[in-house]
Design a protein around this motif. Structure first.
Motif, PDB file in Angstrom:
ATOM      1  N   VAL A  15      -1.019  -5.732   2.418  1.00 33.14           N
ATOM      2  CA  VAL A  15      -2.374  -6.280   2.438  1.00 33.14           C
ATOM      3  C   VAL A  15      -2.320  -7.727   2.930  1.00 33.14           C
ATOM      4  O   VAL A  15      -1.548  -8.542   2.422  1.00 33.14           O
ATOM      5  N   THR A  32      -9.398  -9.338  -2.394  1.00 37.78           N
ATOM      6  CA  THR A  32      -9.207  -8.091  -1.648  1.00 37.78           C
ATOM      7  C   THR A  32      -9.877  -6.882  -2.281  1.00 37.78           C
ATOM      8  O   THR A  32     -10.058  -5.859  -1.615  1.00 37.78           O
ATOM      9  N   LEU A  60       0.829  -1.194   0.000  1.00 34.83           N
ATOM     10  CA  LEU A  60       0.000   0.000   0.000  1.00 34.83           C
ATOM     11  C   LEU A  60       0.875   1.259   0.000  1.00 34.83           C
ATOM     12  O   LEU A  60       2.039   1.217   0.407  1.00 34.83           O
ATOM     13  N   LEU A 114      -1.591   0.209  -5.696  1.00 33.30           N
ATOM     14  CA  LEU A 114      -2.876  -0.433  -5.454  1.00 33.30           C
ATOM     15  C   LEU A 114      -4.013   0.581  -5.396  1.00 33.30           C
ATOM     16  O   LEU A 114      -3.878   1.651  -4.804  1.00 33.30           O
ATOM     17  N   THR A 115      -5.118   0.222  -6.019  1.00 31.85           N
ATOM     18  CA  THR A 115      -6.344   1.004  -5.925  1.00 31.85           C
ATOM     19  C   THR A 115      -7.461   0.074  -5.462  1.00 31.85           C
ATOM     20  O   THR A 115      -7.600  -1.037  -5.967  1.00 31.85           O
ATOM     21  N   PRO A 116      -8.274   0.516  -4.468  1.00 33.28           N
ATOM     22  CA  PRO A 116      -9.313  -0.358  -3.919  1.00 33.28           C
ATOM     23  C   PRO A 116     -10.516  -0.458  -4.834  1.00 33.28           C
ATOM     24  O   PRO A 116     -10.774   0.412  -5.666  1.00 33.28           O
ATOM     25  N   TYR A 162      -8.414  -5.136  -4.542  1.00 30.89           N
ATOM     26  CA  TYR A 162      -7.350  -4.249  -5.007  1.00 30.89           C
ATOM     27  C   TYR A 162      -6.893  -4.612  -6.418  1.00 30.89           C
ATOM     28  O   TYR A 162      -6.772  -5.786  -6.767  1.00 30.89           O
ATOM     29  N   ARG A 163      -6.640  -3.568  -7.200  1.00 26.40           N
ATOM     30  CA  ARG A 163      -5.953  -3.689  -8.474  1.00 26.40           C
ATOM     31  C   ARG A 163      -4.571  -3.058  -8.318  1.00 26.40           C
ATOM     32  O   ARG A 163      -4.414  -2.094  -7.565  1.00 26.40           O
TER      33      ARG A 163
END
Length: 203
Positions: free
Chosen positions: A62, A101, A56, A133-135, A103-104
């Motif tokens: 994560v 998760t 992150l 990471l993007t949620p 996330y990408r």
């Protein structure tokens, strides 16, 4: 195995199928030992898996909390999953991170491989690092329940030391993470678009 290991090598003679389940494939091999005698080896054939160390922007990683039936306990783990037949390992890593998760990741780096249970399985787990990471929304499998959490590398290291984390792949992942952060083990990052889980249309 190296050609100079004949004093250690076991030669397969025959195989008996013991179990072909939805997930596990168990066999019993008869092998010829270096002494010439024969013995049997029972083990699990496994298609392979991936583990993802997601970094992150705030420096945390994560993790997941998931109940593991054989252990009868909730375990703290890095995201991971089984490789589907014919699936590219990186595609699998992208898919598992997104499905479990939400996330990408915009950048990926292959770290190494681990064999978690060499005495009774041929499973190989590929270790991947992911950053940028993007949620987003998760897409868990039916019957899959887990919490997504985050921890600092130092928190994770402490959990490994105190026994709060005992999962083999996560222990190894923590070792990789510490060495990467210290600059002792280098990674080769590549920018890639994240995978899209089955049933979700891409942009």
């Amino acid at each position: 195995m190296n050609d100079d290991d004949p004093h250690l090598r076991e030669i397969p003679v025959s195989r008996t199928e013991l179990l072909q389940g939805q997930f596990l494939h168990v066999v019993r091999d008869t092998v010829r030992l270096p002494s010439g005698a024969q013995a049997t080896r029972e083990y699990v054939l496994h298609p392979g898996a991936v583990m993802i160390i997601g970094l992150l922007d705030d420096g945390r990683v994560v993790l997941e909390r998931q109940f593991r039936h054989p252990m009868q306990a909730v375990m703290i783990e890095f995201p991971a999953g089984k490789v589907d037949r014919g699936e590219d390992r990186l595609v699998c890593a992208q898919r598992e991170l997104l499905e479990e998760t939400g996330y990408r990741a915009s950048e990926w780096a292959f770290a190494g491989r681990l064999a978690p249970t060499i005495a009774y399985s041929d499973e190989i787990i590929d270790i991947w690092f992911a950053r940028g990471l993007t949620p987003g929304e998760r897409a868990l499998d039916d019957g899959e329940f887990l919490d997504v959490i985050a921890a600092t590398p130092d928190e994770l290291k402490d959990w490994c030391f105190t026994g709060k984390v005992i999962d083999c792949k996560t222990l190894i992942g923590s070792m990789w993470l510490q060495n990467v952060l210290r600059g002792e083990w280098a990674l080769s990052w590549q920018s890639l678009a994240a995978a899209t889980p089955a049933g979700e249309s891409g942009a």
